[in-house]
Design an enzyme around this catalytic site. Structure first.
Site, PDB file in Angstrom:
ATOM      1  CB  CYS A  33      34.012  -8.222  -3.145  1.00 36.31           C
ATOM      2  SG  CYS A  33      33.888  -7.166  -4.588  1.00 36.31           S
ATOM      3  CG  ASN A  34      39.996  -9.100  -5.448  1.00 36.12           C
ATOM      4  OD1 ASN A  34      41.199  -9.115  -5.255  1.00 36.12           O
ATOM      5  ND2 ASN A  34      39.283 -10.212  -5.509  1.00 36.12           N
ATOM      6  CD  GLU A  53      28.728 -13.853 -12.472  1.00 35.44           C
ATOM      7  OE1 GLU A  53      27.550 -13.674 -12.778  1.00 35.44           O
ATOM      8  OE2 GLU A  53      29.239 -13.399 -11.434  1.00 35.44           O
ATOM      9  CG  HIS A  87      34.109 -13.880 -11.114  1.00 36.87           C
ATOM     10  ND1 HIS A  87      33.835 -13.107 -10.015  1.00 36.87           N
ATOM     11  CD2 HIS A  87      32.910 -14.215 -11.658  1.00 36.87           C
ATOM     12  CE1 HIS A  87      32.518 -12.969  -9.892  1.00 36.87           C
ATOM     13  NE2 HIS A  87      31.937 -13.632 -10.881  1.00 36.87           N
TER      14      HIS A  87
HETATM   15  N1  DGL Z   1      33.656  -9.645  -6.790  1.00 37.02           N
HETATM   16  C1  DGL Z   1      34.232  -8.669  -7.689  1.00 37.02           C
HETATM   17  C2  DGL Z   1      35.712  -8.509  -7.387  1.00 37.02           C
HETATM   18  O1  DGL Z   1      36.365  -9.389  -6.859  1.00 37.02           O
HETATM   19  C3  DGL Z   1      34.032  -9.083  -9.149  1.00 37.02           C
HETATM   20  C4  DGL Z   1      32.606  -8.969  -9.628  1.00 37.02           C
HETATM   21  C5  DGL Z   1      32.066  -7.551  -9.586  1.00 37.02           C
HETATM   22  O2  DGL Z   1      32.519  -6.688 -10.358  1.00 37.02           O
HETATM   23  O3  DGL Z   1      31.214  -7.300  -8.748  1.00 37.02           O
HETATM   24  O4  DGL Z   1      36.251  -7.461  -7.636  1.00 37.02           O
END
Ligand code: DGL
Length: 269
Positions: free
Chosen positions: A74-75, A153, A187
């Site tokens: 996750c970023n 999504e 995403h």
């Molecule tokens: N997985 C999150 C990211 O890469 C995106 C989805 C979220 O906001 O949790 O930042």
């Protein structure tokens, strides 16, 4: 913990499967354990303190499966929690920001790099800091794109609605003269075609997922932890809510061979 132990990968939900897919492509013999925190997604709009707490709870869960390294796919978690995970855990940890920044710094000729991500990732300035650490003369231009995650999504990555929203978010970059754009969210690789058609051919899109897989391989090699077995790796999936939804949407991210997800109960810190 040894060479045959699994690589732990976590994300706020399903998006991190884009990173897991790249890891399993590059390292098909590695075993993996994935945790998607589907009960508490999204991370993109939450504070650093909350994301750090969540990330340590997830790390504690994955460590029970004897993982040999931890990947924050996750970023937002990479931006907010990877520095403290690196100091707090005794296994190697990587996020997606440094690998993505390295790829962007290597790709740009003009030294003008755009970064898109969640509100948290953009607010943290983590990509800008990582890019400048490698290439101090580079200029970065940033834009949060909070609507992209729900659109993906919903399965609307190719929809005209998404194209209009992409045009709106990305139009500022057209005047900034960037030649490289970091897709700084799990995403966004699924929006590559839409983003590419807005940005045009002169802009290279950087997908942190592919660069992260290369980083994972490098770390395991350096630590003597690469799995040198011949059998294809086993993959286990955990979520904190609704395994059924994770599986249905997750197939778009990972492909049809997504194994059945199990429900994880995290211990709160
Ligand atoms: N997985 C999150 C990211 O890469 C995106 C989805 C979220 O906001 O949790 O930042």
């Amino acid at each position: 913990m040894n060479r045959n132990s699994a690589i732990g990968v976590f994300d706020s939900g399903i998006g991190g499967l884009t990173v897991l897919r790249e890891i399993t492509r590059l390292l098909p013999n590695e075993n993996t354990v994935y945790l998607g925190d589907t009960a508490r997604v999204p991370y993109g709009s939450k504070s650093k303190e909350t994301i750090e707490r969540y990330s340590f709870e997830i790390a504690a869960f994955l460590l029970k499966y004897d993982i040999k390294m931890l990947v924050a796919a996750c970023n937002t978690a990479s931006a907010f929690a990877v520095p403290s995970l690196k100091t707090g855990l005794s296994i190697p940890v990587t996020g997606v920001i440094e690998p993505g920044a390295r790829a962007a710094a290597g790709a740009t000729k003009a030294g003008r790099i755009g970064v898109i991500g969640t509100e948290g990732t953009i607010k943290s300035s983590a990509y800008t800091a990582a890019i400048k650490a490698i290439k101090p003369e580079a200029e970065t231009f940033v834009q949060a794109c909070p609507l992209f995650v729900p659109l993906v999504e919903e399965g609307w990555a190719e929809d005209e609605v998404t194209a209009i929203i992409a045009q709106r978010y990305l139009s500022g970059f057209q005047d900034a003269g960037i030649d490289t754009l970091v897709l700084g969210c799990t995403h966004y690789p699924l929006l590559k075609d839409t983003i590419a058609s807005v940005m045009g051919e002169g802009v290279t899109l950087i997908d942190s997922a592919a660069s992260t897989a290369i980083e994972v391989k490098k770390i395991l090699e350096e630590k003597g932890l690469l799995n040198n077995g011949k059998a294809p790796g086993a993959h286990r999936f955990f979520v904190t809510d609704s395994p059924e939804r994770f599986m249905a949407v997750g197939r778009r991210f990972f492909g049809e061979n997504l194994a059945a997800a199990e429900l994880a109960i995290l211990t709160e810190n």
